[in-house]
Design an enzyme around this catalytic site. Sequence first.
Site, mmCIF file in Angstrom:
data_model
loop_
_atom_site.group_PDB
_atom_site.id
_atom_site.type_symbol
_atom_site.label_atom_id
_atom_site.label_comp_id
_atom_site.label_asym_id
_atom_site.label_seq_id
_atom_site.Cartn_x
_atom_site.Cartn_y
_atom_site.Cartn_z
ATOM 1 N N ALA A 26 -3.745 -0.764 6.324
ATOM 2 C CA ALA A 26 -3.618 -0.176 4.989
ATOM 3 C C ALA A 26 -3.710 1.351 4.995
ATOM 4 O O ALA A 26 -2.955 2.032 4.297
ATOM 5 C CB ALA A 26 -4.700 -0.759 4.075
ATOM 6 N N ASP B 150 3.883 -0.696 7.564
ATOM 7 C CA ASP B 150 4.058 -1.643 8.651
ATOM 8 C C ASP B 150 5.486 -1.722 9.183
ATOM 9 O O ASP B 150 5.710 -2.166 10.302
ATOM 10 C CB ASP B 150 3.710 -3.034 8.116
ATOM 11 N N PHE C 19 0.821 -1.210 0.000
ATOM 12 C CA PHE C 19 0.000 0.000 0.000
ATOM 13 C C PHE C 19 0.858 1.265 0.000
ATOM 14 O O PHE C 19 0.602 2.197 -0.754
ATOM 15 C CB PHE C 19 -0.926 0.008 1.219
ATOM 16 N N GLU D 289 -11.839 -12.540 11.304
ATOM 17 C CA GLU D 289 -12.356 -12.722 9.945
ATOM 18 C C GLU D 289 -12.281 -14.177 9.507
ATOM 19 O O GLU D 289 -13.223 -14.718 8.926
ATOM 20 C CB GLU D 289 -11.583 -11.833 8.957
#
Lengths: 441, 441
Positions: free
Chosen positions: A308, A293, A7, A164
């Site tokens: 992100a 990150d 990203f 998730e």
Amino acid sequence: MIIGGGFAGTHAAKALAKLPVDVTLVDRRNHFTFQPLLYQVGLAVLSPADIASPLRTMMRGSSNTEVLMDEAIAFDLAHRRVQFRSGAEMSYDYLMLATGATHSYFGNDAWEPLAPGLKTIEDAIEIRRRILLAFELAEREMLENGTHPPLNFVIIGGGPTGVELAGAITDITRRFMRHDFRHIDPASARVILIEGEKRVLSSYPEDLSISAERQLRALGVEVHTGLRVTGVEPGIVIAGDQRFPAAVTLWAAGVQASPLGKLLGVPTDKRGGVFVNNTLNPPGHPEIFVCGDLAHVEQNGRQIPGVAQPAMQMGDHVARMIEADLNHQPRKPFHYFDKGDMATIGRLAAVAKVEWPFKAHFSGFMAWISWLVVHIYFLIGFRNRLAVLSQWIWSYFTFTYGVRLIYGSQALPGWTDKDGVEIHPAEPTADEPPSKSAAAD
Amino acid sequence: MIIGGGFAGTHAAKALAKLPVDVTLVDRRNHFTFQPLLYQVGLAVLSPADIASPLRTMMRGSSNTEVLMDEAIAFDLAHRRVQFRSGAEMSYDYLMLATGATHSYFGNDAWEPLAPGLKTIEDAIEIRRRILLAFELAEREMLENGTHPPLNFVIIGGGPTGVELAGAITDITRRFMRHDFRHIDPASARVILIEGEKRVLSSYPEDLSISAERQLRALGVEVHTGLRVTGVEPGIVIAGDQRFPAAVTLWAAGVQASPLGKLLGVPTDKRGGVFVNNTLNPPGHPEIFVCGDLAHVEQNGRQIPGVAQPAMQMGDHVARMIEADLNHQPRKPFHYFDKGDMATIGRLAAVAKVEWPFKAHFSGFMAWISWLVVHIYFLIGFRNRLAVLSQWIWSYFTFTYGVRLIYGSQALPGWTDKDGVEIHPAEPTADEPPSKSAAAD
């Protein structure tokens, strides 16, 4: 020179394309991966190509940018040179490092093959293989022996990825696989989520953690909080004084920064994140930017999370700072503009913390719709958006999903039948002829 | 019991679903592969999931059918039992064997890793990796050394698969990759097709062979006919007295039947195809049917070719014969109804031999349109048809295609730079930390 096509790297490259500079974007993979949807590849809902874009195609229109598939292995900061694995050496005026993070097994590297994490397309394909294979092997055992070992999916780590995964595996076993098997009942599969902290989504506000746990339980996930995993063995996860038999174990517990940060020879935090100032430079190196990150950036006394949104903003900001330099203007400090955060849990289930344009906490359907809109919007490329959206609509209404392909090995580590024999330990190669000795006629 | 979930096996299973029988469909993979479009996965135009369907989903509505992922390793014809790799043993009343064919390197098994063939999804992904990687490595060499080794793609075998691969690689290098590289000229890549027979598509009528060769040359393919490959070495293909440097070598020259045919212990031809009578039984075994590519069936003195059409017809016919048995009626002999044959060459280029509803030979645009309609029509599943069609339309108009993902190794066997050093021989694992010794700061 930008190292890392995630990203941060792609956003910086796109923004720098408009400036009078030459850009080299280096990644050891040839594609950008939209990590927020990687778990859907792991669950066979989406194809790898739906969430990954070749970097070269993304940069096609940027005539000042070249894309290179290589891996940095050493830096000479004094001479501003980078050495690559291919043997190439290249110099730079500005260096942006944004190679992200990888799994951390907290020193237990033997756990890695037993409990794969989810950071790359390869990881997702391996996780898909294991999940699908578990059902196939259980069906076969049931037919042959009238019983099958526990069809348990153990997910270690209750952050957004763990939540998730747990929600989506439950969804799939409860809804999608119902009609596909004749002997096993896919809905009898147990999905076990183990989190060491007191609550799941511990980086979220407490009310959303509680809501997430409630939604997970409503789906059928077994949630264990405040329980630390002390051992991962083939087919077994040990946590506290409990031993969970596991057909598939997944790792969503820890991340560490890419090792490139340490290679720079500048101060890093304990997970390998590079300490940078408010213009994203490590101390004494205004020509180097560390983003995403890999960077340790603090704002209002809190570390900016490795997701992100800040990565994209840092990438854009680096381009703005370089523009300022070119115009002999002072660099502006980076300020993370937090629009909120969201995690999906399952069909119509999610939590969202909205910070902008208004402040709110959502749960359930509203959060799920927001999640859907945001993820489709940020997905790279019109074609992918269309493909993903149509796949989701298709799956939603037909309860089928199309990417359930198993390739590679046909074994699951340590998953054994009632006699303790590993199920299908044989590893047939694609076209290996059957052993002669077994032939009979 | 049906062993093999290809065109023959799935057609038989679908037809048997309407009869009062119990069907077990066994395949060592969990998916049916639409082999006619496999080369488009190899060329990164389509995703694996576009041309493969889980067998379990295909048979979802057939309540008398169960799907099993396993591999037959021995047959006991006297007791009508099959032994599987998992250790299971199962008995049958009727056995249908349709496990297809695999590559034959004519005894040169060392060629296989150097020149992969195209029969499975795994094969296609490996071919895609090699083709895409060749361009990436050439770009890097060009940037670093100002030169790159010959970007040659050598295809051994000028049958339908070889012709399709050669045409499609040329298409991609000439049209699609034009705008993606800054240093190399993808259009300078050479695509070399080597065929041992006097003409390409030697199983087609001569006028279509001539047309195919003309269309290939018009695209830019170098066609060598009447030239036998005598050696495949890392980075080199030897044919006659010529040595072709090769970045990527692909094998489309020979097939042999699945080894399961020989395991039956019944007579086979020299490529391992099982001799069957006109009710598709090996001699003395009316309860066994051998179909598709694994069967050696003659009609009007010619062997029926190992393509999808006869396989589907054989599968349907087996179901009809079992129905006749159940009704105590005589079995009707199998008659292959040949509707024709077609091979695509590239964008708007193809050849087609139509046998029904009228007899005709087509070339070029008309043949290409027929190819398109037929392949979309026979593709399994509405979702896949839609996905493939929209992908093709998208690629056709935008000159982009989406599945250009490289994973796995970053080396090509034997492809060396001007100093004879293999390009990028290092094999980084996904998250291997860079070697400490190379670090500098």
